[in-house]
Write an enzyme that holds these catalytic residues in place. Structure first.
Site, PDB file in Angstrom:
ATOM      1  N   ASN A 171       2.246   1.438   4.355  1.00  0.00           N
ATOM      2  CA  ASN A 171       2.573   0.178   5.047  1.00  0.00           C
ATOM      3  C   ASN A 171       2.281   0.254   6.548  1.00  0.00           C
ATOM      4  O   ASN A 171       2.936  -0.385   7.361  1.00  0.00           O
ATOM      5  CB  ASN A 171       4.027  -0.252   4.806  1.00  0.00           C
ATOM      6  CG  ASN A 171       4.342  -1.694   5.208  1.00  0.00           C
ATOM      7  OD1 ASN A 171       5.453  -2.007   5.594  1.00  0.00           O
ATOM      8  ND2 ASN A 171       3.374  -2.576   5.121  1.00  0.00           N
ATOM      9  N   ASP A 194      -8.221   4.048   1.345  1.00  0.00           N
ATOM     10  CA  ASP A 194      -7.214   4.414   2.326  1.00  0.00           C
ATOM     11  C   ASP A 194      -7.899   4.862   3.618  1.00  0.00           C
ATOM     12  O   ASP A 194      -8.609   5.865   3.609  1.00  0.00           O
ATOM     13  CB  ASP A 194      -6.394   5.549   1.712  1.00  0.00           C
ATOM     14  CG  ASP A 194      -5.315   6.049   2.629  1.00  0.00           C
ATOM     15  OD1 ASP A 194      -5.277   5.620   3.792  1.00  0.00           O
ATOM     16  OD2 ASP A 194      -4.510   6.870   2.167  1.00  0.00           O
ATOM     17  N   CYS A 252       0.863  -1.186   0.000  1.00  0.00           N
ATOM     18  CA  CYS A 252       0.000   0.000   0.000  1.00  0.00           C
ATOM     19  C   CYS A 252       0.896   1.231   0.000  1.00  0.00           C
ATOM     20  O   CYS A 252       2.080   1.147  -0.358  1.00  0.00           O
ATOM     21  CB  CYS A 252      -0.975  -0.011   1.178  1.00  0.00           C
ATOM     22  SG  CYS A 252      -0.216   0.041   2.819  1.00  0.00           S
ATOM     23  N   CYS A 312      -1.448   0.884   7.431  1.00  0.00           N
ATOM     24  CA  CYS A 312      -2.898   0.619   7.554  1.00  0.00           C
ATOM     25  C   CYS A 312      -3.324  -0.633   6.796  1.00  0.00           C
ATOM     26  O   CYS A 312      -3.634  -1.666   7.399  1.00  0.00           O
ATOM     27  CB  CYS A 312      -3.709   1.807   7.048  1.00  0.00           C
ATOM     28  SG  CYS A 312      -3.426   3.355   7.950  1.00  0.00           S
ATOM     29  N   ARG A 313      -3.372  -0.548   5.466  1.00  0.00           N
ATOM     30  CA  ARG A 313      -4.003  -1.611   4.681  1.00  0.00           C
ATOM     31  C   ARG A 313      -3.135  -2.830   4.459  1.00  0.00           C
ATOM     32  O   ARG A 313      -3.581  -3.971   4.654  1.00  0.00           O
ATOM     33  CB  ARG A 313      -4.444  -1.049   3.311  1.00  0.00           C
ATOM     34  CG  ARG A 313      -5.548  -0.026   3.400  1.00  0.00           C
ATOM     35  CD  ARG A 313      -5.701   0.746   2.112  1.00  0.00           C
ATOM     36  NE  ARG A 313      -4.531   1.602   1.855  1.00  0.00           N
ATOM     37  CZ  ARG A 313      -4.344   2.326   0.768  1.00  0.00           C
ATOM     38  NH1 ARG A 313      -5.234   2.276  -0.202  1.00  0.00           N
ATOM     39  NH2 ARG A 313      -3.270   3.077   0.643  1.00  0.00           N
ATOM     40  N   SER A 314      -1.884  -2.645   4.000  1.00  0.00           N
ATOM     41  CA  SER A 314      -1.078  -3.832   3.682  1.00  0.00           C
ATOM     42  C   SER A 314      -0.656  -4.626   4.930  1.00  0.00           C
ATOM     43  O   SER A 314      -0.583  -5.854   4.851  1.00  0.00           O
ATOM     44  CB  SER A 314       0.125  -3.489   2.792  1.00  0.00           C
ATOM     45  OG  SER A 314       1.027  -2.602   3.404  1.00  0.00           O
TER      46      SER A 314
HETATM   47  P1  4NP Z   1      -1.764   2.864   4.110  1.00  0.00           P
HETATM   48  O1  4NP Z   1      -2.416   4.225   4.656  1.00  0.00           O
HETATM   49  O2  4NP Z   1      -1.237   3.151   2.733  1.00  0.00           O
HETATM   50  O3  4NP Z   1      -2.940   1.926   4.072  1.00  0.00           O
HETATM   51  O4  4NP Z   1      -0.720   2.458   5.096  1.00  0.00           O
HETATM   52  C1  4NP Z   1      -1.726   5.440   4.667  1.00  0.00           C
HETATM   53  C2  4NP Z   1      -0.793   5.693   5.643  1.00  0.00           C
HETATM   54  C3  4NP Z   1      -0.132   6.906   5.667  1.00  0.00           C
HETATM   55  C4  4NP Z   1      -0.428   7.870   4.702  1.00  0.00           C
HETATM   56  C5  4NP Z   1      -1.353   7.616   3.727  1.00  0.00           C
HETATM   57  C6  4NP Z   1      -2.000   6.385   3.714  1.00  0.00           C
HETATM   58  N1  4NP Z   1       0.235   9.135   4.737  1.00  0.00           N
HETATM   59  O5  4NP Z   1      -0.079   9.999   3.886  1.00  0.00           O
HETATM   60  O6  4NP Z   1       1.103   9.341   5.598  1.00  0.00           O
END
Ligand code: 4NP
Length: 155
Positions: free
Chosen positions: A12, A124, A9, A14-16
């Site tokens: 790294n 997200d 993702c 939240c989702r992955s």
């Molecule tokens: P992820 O979520 O891609 O599912 O881990 C996010 C985590 C951090 C950010 C965006 C999405 N960020 O902009 O910091």
């Protein structure tokens, strides 16, 4: 031979990591721990070294699924090491991986394997906080992905 699965993702956190933890549980429950390795990474370096987001940790704990990974950024070896399945969470991740590493034949979106939704991108949850909805999508995708791998790899 080990089948290697890498969930990807943006951050790294939240989702992955959620997909990694859920898929690892499915693999373990299927008795395939020594046949399928599971990992996750982010396209960005924003959160490298951090544990999973509290929202992801809460949802996983609610389902009794352990996770203690730390965020890392995807790297060239991930795309070259014969990783059998690169599984992106959304179309932006796919576009970014293709931009950085070229066309990757083993790259797919998680929800292309999901049987119970018409959604193609795992949203997200970093800003929206919809971790429960994300969990349902991730579970759906991971179920279908394991079925596909078992069929493809005859395991
Ligand atoms: P992820 O979520 O891609 O599912 O881990 C996010 C985590 C951090 C950010 C965006 C999405 N960020 O902009 O910091």
């Amino acid at each position: 031979m080990m089948v290697r699965v890498l969930f990807i993702c943006l951050g790294n956190i939240c989702r992955s990591p959620m997909a990694e933890a859920v898929f690892q549980k499915f693999v373990d429950d299927a008795g395939l721990t020594d046949k399928i390795s599971v990992d996750s990474a982010g396209t960005s370096a924003y959160h490298v070294g951090e544990p999973a987001h509290p929202g992801t940790r809460r949802v996983l704990a609610h389902h009794d699924i352990p996770y203690d990974g730390r965020a890392r950024q995807v790297n060239i070896e991930d795309t070259q090491n014969g990783k059998s399945y690169l599984i992106a969470m959304d179309s932006d991740n796919v576009a970014e991986l293709n931009r950085r590493f070229g066309e990757l034949p083993s790259l797919h979106r998680l929800l292309d394997f999901a049987d119970h939704t018409s959604v193609h991108d795992v949203p997200d949850p970093y800003y929206s906080d919809n971790f429960d909805y994300v969990y349902r999508l991730v579970e759906d995708g991971c179920q279908g992905l394991l079925q596909t791998i078992r069929t493809n790899e005859a395991i």
